[in-house]
Design an enzyme around this catalytic site. Structure first.
Site, short mmCIF file in Angstrom:
data_model
loop_
_atom_site.label_atom_id
_atom_site.label_comp_id
_atom_site.label_asym_id
_atom_site.label_seq_id
_atom_site.Cartn_x
_atom_site.Cartn_y
_atom_site.Cartn_z
N TYR A 137 -14.73 -121.30 -65.55
CA TYR A 137 -15.18 -120.15 -66.33
C TYR A 137 -14.11 -119.64 -67.29
CZ TYR A 137 -18.99 -119.89 -62.91
OH TYR A 137 -20.08 -120.17 -62.13
N ASP A 194 -22.01 -121.65 -56.77
CA ASP A 194 -20.66 -122.24 -56.79
C ASP A 194 -19.75 -121.59 -55.74
OD1 ASP A 194 -18.68 -123.99 -57.72
OD2 ASP A 194 -17.91 -122.52 -59.15
N THR A 224 -10.13 -118.72 -68.76
CA THR A 224 -8.89 -118.11 -68.28
C THR A 224 -9.16 -116.72 -67.73
OG1 THR A 224 -7.70 -119.31 -70.00
CG2 THR A 224 -6.52 -117.53 -68.92
#
Length: 303
Positions: free
Chosen positions: A17, A140, A19
């Site tokens: 996703y 996830d 930084t």
């Protein structure tokens, strides 16, 4: 409100996703986590954010109103740096210093006490049941996005972001681990909330083992490692809409849970197998798992 309100402190990490930065809110003195994502602008005369992104962010903001203790807080959303093609959206979350991976690594030998594992699991499942009740599939779950505060509170992070971040992830060459993925995801079949319960089972076992349960290096290899434990599922349970046939895997029967998690008592092993059920329609839900006797009895006591 602009992200310039926050004072950057450190880069926390780079993942699928993008930084993540740790920053400080000078008004409150609290630390926050800043997650920025590039979103392609919608069509139409006005351009701007696509309606799907607006809906996803609105859902996250609506969840925030509940202030669930086991879900990381979304403090703010900022849209900045617009170009003709894309907008940078920054999500401002509460900051928690450690994730479950760090928490497990810091536990002295022989690992976490069983009662601590049960407490973590109850909190984990409460947070997940809340998300599922609000029609959010995490997709996830892994130790890196389960946060644990210094006081031992579990908070789920990175939920509801998969669709918002799909464009960014296509731009970011990060290898996403397969180790916590449900069979229906590995087979690229249709999926819903049960995918998260498979991940919960993998993480439950890892709390005892202090290492991942299934470490495959491809989808087929991951499925093979899964079947080494639970056995090759019957033909009736194999999804119809997939390209990888059941016949690609050699027949094998199930092994006892204690062969991979020897410290787990029998009722815990039963709960684990209900989470690691191949057919998602037969897999235990977060709500039902919370009622399981294993999570409500002291270690060593009879049922």
């Amino acid at each position: 409100m602009a992200t310039s309100r926050y004072e950057p402190v450190a880069e926390i990490g780079v993942g699928a996703y993008g930084t993540v930065y740790k920053a400080r809110d000078p008004h409150s003195g609290h630390f926050v986590a800043l997650k920025s994502v590039r979103v392609p602008n919608g069509g139409g005369a006005g351009g701007g954010l696509p309606i799907s992104t607006v809906r996803e962010v609105a859902l996250l903001r609506r969840l925030e109103a509940f202030e669930h203790p086991n879900v990381v807080r979304l403090m703010d959303v900022c849209a900045t740096a617009r170009t003709d093609r894309e907008t940078k959206v920054t999500l401002v979350f509460e900051h928690v210093d450690q994730d479950l991976r760090t928490y497990l690594d810091k536990a002295p030998p022989p690992g976490l006490p069983v009662e601590t594992i049960k407490d973590l699991m109850r909190q984990f499942l409460r947070g997940l049941d809340f998300l599922h009740a609000n029609c959010i599939v995490h997709r996830d779950l892994k130790p890196e996005n389960i946060l644990v505060t210094s006081g031992g509170t579990v908070k789920l992070a990175d939920f509801g972001l998969a669709r918002i971040y799909s464009y960014q992830m296509a731009l970011t060459p990060v290898v996403v681990t397969l180790w916590y993925r449900a069979p229906e995801v590995l087979l690229q079949s249709t999926y819903a909330t049960p995918v998260d319960m498979w991940s919960v089972g993998c993480i439950f076992a890892e709390m005892f083992r202090r290492k991942p349960l299934f470490c495959g290096n491809s989808e087929a290899d991951q499925l093979g490692k899964i079947f080494d434990l639970i056995g090759l599922p019957p033909e009736d349970d194999w999804p119809r809409d997939v390209s990888l046939p059941r016949g690609a895997f050699s027949p094998r029967g199930p092994r006892p849970v204690q062969s991979v998690v020897p410290e787990m008592e029998e009722s815990g092993a039963q709960l684990l197998l209900e989470m690691l059920t191949f057919n998602p329609h037969k897999r235990i839900s977060a709500f039902r798992a919370l009622q399981h006797s294993y999570l409500h009895k002291a270690e060593g006591n009879p049922e």
